[in-house]
Design a protein around this motif. Structure first.
Motif, PDB file in Angstrom:
ATOM      1  N   ILE A  39      19.827  12.497 -11.418  1.00 26.55           N
ATOM      2  CA  ILE A  39      19.697  11.424 -10.425  1.00 26.55           C
ATOM      3  C   ILE A  39      19.203  11.991  -9.102  1.00 26.55           C
ATOM      4  N   THR A  40      19.738  13.131  -8.680  1.00 27.10           N
ATOM      5  CA  THR A  40      19.311  13.759  -7.427  1.00 27.10           C
ATOM      6  C   THR A  40      17.839  14.155  -7.507  1.00 27.10           C
ATOM      7  N   ALA A  41      17.417  14.761  -8.615  1.00 31.60           N
ATOM      8  CA  ALA A  41      16.015  15.156  -8.777  1.00 31.60           C
ATOM      9  C   ALA A  41      15.101  13.941  -8.761  1.00 31.60           C
ATOM     10  N   TYR A  42      15.518  12.856  -9.408  1.00 37.89           N
ATOM     11  CA  TYR A  42      14.728  11.620  -9.427  1.00 37.89           C
ATOM     12  C   TYR A  42      14.544  11.094  -8.006  1.00 37.89           C
ATOM     13  N   ASN A  43      15.636  11.049  -7.233  1.00 33.89           N
ATOM     14  CA  ASN A  43      15.555  10.544  -5.863  1.00 33.89           C
ATOM     15  C   ASN A  43      14.678  11.424  -4.978  1.00 33.89           C
ATOM     16  N   GLN A  44      14.650  12.728  -5.230  1.00 29.60           N
ATOM     17  CA  GLN A  44      13.813  13.616  -4.426  1.00 29.60           C
ATOM     18  C   GLN A  44      12.332  13.447  -4.763  1.00 29.60           C
ATOM     19  N   LYS A  45      12.001  13.092  -6.014  1.00 28.18           N
ATOM     20  CA  LYS A  45      10.609  12.907  -6.411  1.00 28.18           C
ATOM     21  C   LYS A  45      10.057  11.540  -6.017  1.00 28.18           C
ATOM     22  N   THR A  46      10.916  10.547  -5.878  1.00 31.55           N
ATOM     23  CA  THR A  46      10.485   9.191  -5.594  1.00 31.55           C
ATOM     24  C   THR A  46      10.059   9.058  -4.146  1.00 31.55           C
ATOM     25  N   LEU A  47       8.892   8.463  -3.942  1.00 27.85           N
ATOM     26  CA  LEU A  47       8.379   8.236  -2.598  1.00 27.85           C
ATOM     27  C   LEU A  47       8.503   6.762  -2.244  1.00 27.85           C
ATOM     28  N   ASN A  48       8.702   6.488  -0.992  1.00 27.83           N
ATOM     29  CA  ASN A  48       8.676   5.119  -0.501  1.00 27.83           C
ATOM     30  C   ASN A  48       7.264   4.863   0.007  1.00 27.83           C
ATOM     31  N   VAL A  49       6.504   4.098  -0.736  1.00 23.48           N
ATOM     32  CA  VAL A  49       5.110   3.829  -0.387  1.00 23.48           C
ATOM     33  C   VAL A  49       4.992   2.371   0.041  1.00 23.48           C
ATOM     34  N   ALA A  50       4.440   2.160   1.236  1.00 24.01           N
ATOM     35  CA  ALA A  50       4.193   0.807   1.728  1.00 24.01           C
ATOM     36  C   ALA A  50       3.154   0.888   2.836  1.00 24.01           C
ATOM     37  N   PHE A  51       2.291  -0.137   2.901  1.00 27.94           N
ATOM     38  CA  PHE A  51       1.325  -0.195   3.995  1.00 27.94           C
ATOM     39  C   PHE A  51       1.030  -1.649   4.327  1.00 27.94           C
ATOM     40  N   HIS A  52       0.551  -1.850   5.545  1.00 27.00           N
ATOM     41  CA  HIS A  52       0.144  -3.170   6.012  1.00 27.00           C
ATOM     42  C   HIS A  52      -0.920  -2.947   7.081  1.00 27.00           C
ATOM     43  N   ALA A  53      -2.071  -3.612   6.934  1.00 30.33           N
ATOM     44  CA  ALA A  53      -3.166  -3.411   7.879  1.00 30.33           C
ATOM     45  C   ALA A  53      -3.953  -4.704   8.079  1.00 30.33           C
ATOM     46  N   ASN A  54      -4.579  -4.829   9.258  1.00 31.18           N
ATOM     47  CA  ASN A  54      -5.413  -5.978   9.615  1.00 31.18           C
ATOM     48  C   ASN A  54      -6.844  -5.522   9.858  1.00 31.18           C
ATOM     49  N   VAL A  55      -7.753  -6.499   9.839  1.00 31.25           N
ATOM     50  CA  VAL A  55      -9.138  -6.265  10.251  1.00 31.25           C
ATOM     51  C   VAL A  55      -9.189  -6.389  11.775  1.00 31.25           C
ATOM     52  N   ASN A  56     -10.011  -5.595  12.399  1.00 30.10           N
ATOM     53  CA  ASN A  56     -10.135  -5.594  13.852  1.00 30.10           C
ATOM     54  C   ASN A  56     -11.303  -6.480  14.286  1.00 30.10           C
ATOM     55  N   GLY A  57     -11.023  -7.634  14.878  1.00 34.78           N
ATOM     56  CA  GLY A  57     -12.066  -8.518  15.414  1.00 34.78           C
ATOM     57  C   GLY A  57     -12.787  -9.340  14.357  1.00 34.78           C
ATOM     58  N   HIS A  58     -13.860 -10.028  14.773  1.00 35.14           N
ATOM     59  CA  HIS A  58     -14.702 -10.791  13.842  1.00 35.14           C
ATOM     60  C   HIS A  58     -15.697  -9.824  13.208  1.00 35.14           C
ATOM     61  N   ILE A  59     -15.862  -9.920  11.892  1.00 34.80           N
ATOM     62  CA  ILE A  59     -16.814  -9.011  11.245  1.00 34.80           C
ATOM     63  C   ILE A  59     -17.678  -9.747  10.232  1.00 34.80           C
ATOM     64  N   GLY A  60     -18.875  -9.230  10.053  1.00 31.72           N
ATOM     65  CA  GLY A  60     -19.774  -9.671   9.002  1.00 31.72           C
ATOM     66  C   GLY A  60     -19.660  -8.714   7.829  1.00 31.72           C
ATOM     67  N   LEU A  61     -20.080  -9.159   6.649  1.00 32.98           N
ATOM     68  CA  LEU A  61     -19.907  -8.354   5.444  1.00 32.98           C
ATOM     69  C   LEU A  61     -21.181  -8.332   4.613  1.00 32.98           C
ATOM     70  N   ASN A  62     -21.334  -7.268   3.843  1.00 24.39           N
ATOM     71  CA  ASN A  62     -22.479  -7.115   2.947  1.00 24.39           C
ATOM     72  C   ASN A  62     -22.021  -7.093   1.495  1.00 24.39           C
ATOM     73  N   ASP A  63     -22.975  -7.269   0.565  1.00 18.08           N
ATOM     74  CA  ASP A  63     -22.678  -7.221  -0.868  1.00 18.08           C
ATOM     75  C   ASP A  63     -21.923  -5.940  -1.223  1.00 18.08           C
ATOM     76  N   ASN A  64     -20.860  -6.071  -2.002  1.00 11.76           N
ATOM     77  CA  ASN A  64     -20.073  -4.943  -2.528  1.00 11.76           C
ATOM     78  C   ASN A  64     -19.446  -4.047  -1.466  1.00 11.76           C
ATOM     79  N   GLU A  65     -19.437  -4.457  -0.225  1.00 12.21           N
ATOM     80  CA  GLU A  65     -18.883  -3.631   0.841  1.00 12.21           C
ATOM     81  C   GLU A  65     -17.364  -3.541   0.731  1.00 12.21           C
ATOM     82  N   VAL A  66     -16.834  -2.325   0.917  1.00 13.25           N
ATOM     83  CA  VAL A  66     -15.388  -2.143   0.995  1.00 13.25           C
ATOM     84  C   VAL A  66     -14.958  -2.651   2.365  1.00 13.25           C
ATOM     85  N   ILE A  67     -13.963  -3.523   2.364  1.00 13.66           N
ATOM     86  CA  ILE A  67     -13.471  -4.073   3.633  1.00 13.66           C
ATOM     87  C   ILE A  67     -12.449  -3.097   4.213  1.00 13.66           C
ATOM     88  N   ARG A  68     -12.728  -2.641   5.417  1.00 14.10           N
ATOM     89  CA  ARG A  68     -11.822  -1.706   6.087  1.00 14.10           C
ATOM     90  C   ARG A  68     -10.830  -2.496   6.938  1.00 14.10           C
TER      91      ARG A  68
END
Length: 180
Positions: A39-68
């Motif tokens: 149990i101790t080894a399991y808890n040491q290997k487990t990561l707490n992963v979480a993220f939250h992000a917004n787009v900055n301002g008004h943006i235009g987009l192109n075909d297949n573009e990754v949205i940052r």
């Protein structure tokens, strides 16, 4: 089955039972320690992963573009990279991803949540009428360490010019259930 001795002296019977339980615990002590170590080894290997992000301002987009989504509010384990808009899984398990868009008046956008280049979930936001058009979707997906997830614009189903009202556009995710 009760013996004549146990019926005559219930205290002696209880004492014998407690000694038997103590012997069993001592005999199984190694198993208990091993379980606690696991149990101790399991808890040491487990990561707490979480993220939250917004787009900055008004943006235009192109075909297949990754949205940052470059205004990062939360980023446990630094798994989300704001410069390229990609989450890279630091640990295997089941992850939850949520995307929300608000497009400007009379604009449309179709986007996709993508894992290693393959579609996981589509998202539509837009309106033909006056006013902004919201759209959102959620996906639960199994990732192995190193898998990458991002949101990209569909290759043809989107308007041009400024489309997104940035502060209202979010990409969030977290590790729901780790695999060890």
């Amino acid at each position: 089955m009760l013996t004549e001795q146990s019926t005559k002296d219930p205290l002696m019977n209880t004492k014998t039972h407690i000694q038997k339980v103590a012997t069993d615990v001592n005999r199984n002590g190694v198993k208990v320690e091993k379980t606690l170590d696991d149990i101790t080894a399991y808890n040491q290997k487990t990561l707490n992963v979480a993220f939250h992000a917004n787009v900055n301002g008004h943006i235009g987009l192109n075909d297949n573009e990754v949205i940052r989504f470059d205004r990062v509010k939360t980023n446990l384990e630094s798994a989300y990279h704001r410069k390229n808009g990609i989450l890279q899984a630091p640990t295997p398990g089941y992850y939850v991803f949520f995307v929300h868009f608000l497009v400007l008046a009379q604009k449309r956008l179709e986007a996709q949540i993508v894992k290693n280049g393959y579609l996981i979930q589509s998202i539509f936001a837009g309106t033909q009428d006056v006013g902004h058009g919201p759209g959102s979707n959620l996906a639960i997906v199994r990732l192995v360490q190193g898998d990458r997830v991002w949101v990209k614009v569909h290759d043809k189903y989107h308007d041009t010019g400024d489309i997104l009202d940035g502060p209202w556009c979010t990409f969030s995710g977290f590790l729901l259930y780790p695999e060890v």
